[in-house]
Scaffold this active site. Structure first.
Site, short mmCIF file in Angstrom:
data_model
loop_
_atom_site.label_atom_id
_atom_site.label_comp_id
_atom_site.label_asym_id
_atom_site.label_seq_id
_atom_site.Cartn_x
_atom_site.Cartn_y
_atom_site.Cartn_z
N ASN A 14 0.86 -1.17 0.00
CA ASN A 14 0.00 0.00 0.00
C ASN A 14 0.91 1.23 0.00
O ASN A 14 1.47 1.59 1.03
CB ASN A 14 -0.88 -0.05 1.26
CG ASN A 14 -1.88 1.07 1.31
OD1 ASN A 14 -1.83 2.01 0.50
ND2 ASN A 14 -2.78 1.02 2.27
N ARG A 71 -2.24 -2.10 -3.74
CA ARG A 71 -3.45 -1.28 -3.65
C ARG A 71 -3.26 -0.06 -4.55
O ARG A 71 -2.24 0.62 -4.48
CB ARG A 71 -3.64 -0.82 -2.22
CG ARG A 71 -4.79 0.12 -2.07
CD ARG A 71 -4.69 0.88 -0.77
NE ARG A 71 -5.83 1.77 -0.64
CZ ARG A 71 -5.77 2.95 -0.04
NH1 ARG A 71 -4.64 3.38 0.47
NH2 ARG A 71 -6.84 3.68 0.06
N HIS A 127 -12.62 2.80 -0.79
CA HIS A 127 -12.72 1.70 0.18
C HIS A 127 -13.34 0.45 -0.45
O HIS A 127 -13.89 -0.41 0.25
CB HIS A 127 -13.62 2.06 1.38
CG HIS A 127 -13.09 3.11 2.29
ND1 HIS A 127 -13.91 4.04 2.89
CD2 HIS A 127 -11.84 3.40 2.71
CE1 HIS A 127 -13.18 4.84 3.65
NE2 HIS A 127 -11.91 4.48 3.55
N ARG A 135 -12.37 14.74 7.55
CA ARG A 135 -13.06 15.20 6.33
C ARG A 135 -14.50 15.61 6.66
O ARG A 135 -15.15 15.03 7.51
CB ARG A 135 -13.07 14.10 5.28
CG ARG A 135 -11.68 13.74 4.78
CD ARG A 135 -11.80 12.85 3.54
NE ARG A 135 -10.53 12.21 3.26
CZ ARG A 135 -10.32 10.89 3.29
NH1 ARG A 135 -11.31 10.07 3.58
NH2 ARG A 135 -9.14 10.40 3.02
N GLU A 163 -8.34 -5.76 4.12
CA GLU A 163 -8.06 -5.39 2.73
C GLU A 163 -6.82 -6.11 2.21
O GLU A 163 -6.77 -6.48 1.04
CB GLU A 163 -7.88 -3.87 2.65
CG GLU A 163 -9.19 -3.14 2.80
CD GLU A 163 -9.05 -1.70 3.26
OE1 GLU A 163 -8.76 -1.47 4.45
OE2 GLU A 163 -9.23 -0.79 2.43
#
Ligand code: ADP
Length: 397
Positions: free
Chosen positions: A8, A89, A178, A239, A381
């Site tokens: 990642n 990823r 996601h 956010r 993930e």
């Protein structure tokens, strides 16, 4: 025993996990951060031990080299032949990448061309994949895209109500994020229900630092809360989630700030952090609220209300759900958050079992008579990346 890397890469970091197959056991994990700055940290966890080092890592190419060398020195990898493949990823796959894919030169160029949609991430991911191509020639490198799972959304859910030409000219539409997590937990949920993915409709709530809610119809994403970028949707750690753009223009004028600064505020200074004035971290905000901090309470209330609205709208889109799943840092760990998100929804067939909600790590948290089943499922993930690498790299364990 073969090993597979799940990688990642961020703008200044490279995180990794190494899985052994077929056991799918994690044998090492860690990260290199501050890439491009002085004093990068190299952290490798293995066998209950933790190796750390501080050195200057100028770019992702060097980071990859250092990582492989260190893994060999520490004896985690004895010989590079043990590495069967690498899974990467990739943040932005646009409309191009509808599934994970074996990455060659053409695909690298396509990922690079999509950098406009993820300027901090895609270029770093391209660099790391190229570095692995060079260091492990002939070994499959598979790209796993955050957006792929959402490419099944219908046009009525991914288009914004703005002139159509912006979509045609610039690909201005909802892409979501996601996706790997939503896919993993929806598959796992179907498994826990003893059903095939195509037999069930599920609402998946990935609530961590970043948060997104997805409507999964018969195994396919049909709508998701994040938008053209991850700033849209529900309130998150830092956010904002959805806001009225006219209000932004108004604030920019009052505060004499430009769009770049406004976007920085929406991405980094908003959400739980901006509302509470305490922290972006759910644990800190919950603690402050428990001590009577009023802004912490209103921040949590706004957060919970935003998630409830998405759950409600997806219940309508799916004509009711068979299951709702909570995952990621907050979704997996905060029982009060889950309880409040689904409170007073008995008329929609949703009833949380208080005891199950407080004690379950993975499994059912709704009452036996709840028409909609509610689950907590820890996301994974990396495992999804490894499984796709095995599948698409045609790797035999
Ligand atoms: P990221 O999106 O960075 O991967 P995570 O999925 O790890 O983030 O989620 C981080 C969030 O999870 C933080 O807000 C953290 O406070 C929250 N969290 C972790 N453990 C708990 C807990 N026990 N109770 C409440 N919130 C928690």
């Amino acid at each position: 025993m073969s090993k597979i890397f799940a990688l990642n890469a961020g703008s200044s970091s490279l995180k990794f996990s190494i899985f052994e197959i077929p056991s799918e056991e994690v044998v090492a994990s860690g990260l290199i951060d501050r890439i491009g700055l002085n004093d990068s940290n190299v952290v490798i966890k293995y066998n209950g031990e933790k190796f750390t080092d501080v050195k200057d890592v100028p770019d992702h190419d060097v980071a990859t080299k250092i990582l492989l060398e260190k893994l060999k020195t520490l004896g985690i990898i004895k010989n590079f032949d043990e590495i069967a493949g690498t899974g990467h990823r990739v943040v932005a796959g646009g409309e191009v990448f509808k599934d994970s894919l074996l990455i060659g030169e053409d695909e690298l160029n396509q990922i690079d061309a999509l950098s406009e949609y993820a300027p901090l991430h895609n270029p770093a991911e391209v660099k790391v994949i190229r570095a692995f191509h060079k260091l492990l020639p002939g070994k499959p490198a598979v790209g796993v895209f955050d957006t792929s799972f959402h490419t099944t959304m219908p046009a009525e859910n991914y288009l914004y109500g703005v002139p159509y030409e912006y979509y045609e000219k610039y690909g201005a539409r909802k892409y979501g994020a996601h996706g790997t997590s939503h896919k993993y937990v929806s598959l796992r949920c179907a498994e826990l229900m003893g059903k095939k993915p195509e037999e069930v409709n599920i609402i998946t709530c990935h609530v961590g630092n970043g948060a997104s809610i997805t409507a999964v119809k018969k195994g396919k994403s049909i709508d998701t809360s994040m938008g053209f970028t991850p700033v849209a949707g529900v309130v998150m750690g830092t956010r904002s989630g959805d806001v009225d753009p006219s209000m932004l223009a108004y604030i920019m004028e009052k505060e004499h700030i430009d769009m770049t600064e406004m976007l920085h505020i929406l991405n980094n200074e908003s959400g739980l952090k901006g509302l509470s004035g305490v922290s972006s971290d759910m644990r800190d905000v919950e603690e402050a609220m428990a001590k009577g901090n009023k802004r912490a309470k209103i921040a949590l209330d706004v957060y919970i209300s935003a998630v409830r609205r998405y759950v409600g709208s997806y219940l309508a889109e799916l004509n009711g759900a068979d299951a709702i799943v909570f995952t990621a840092g907050v979704g997996e760990n905060s029982a009060p958050f889950r309880e409040q998100v689904l409170a007073d929804m008995e008329n929609l067939g949703i009833k949380i079992d208080k005891e199950r909600n407080e004690s379950t790590k993975e499994g059912l948290i709704s009452t036996d008579d709840s028409r909609v089943k509610v689950y907590v499922i820890p996301t994974d993930e990396e495992l999804m990346i490894v499984r796709d690498t095995v599948r698409l790299g045609h790797i035999n364990a």
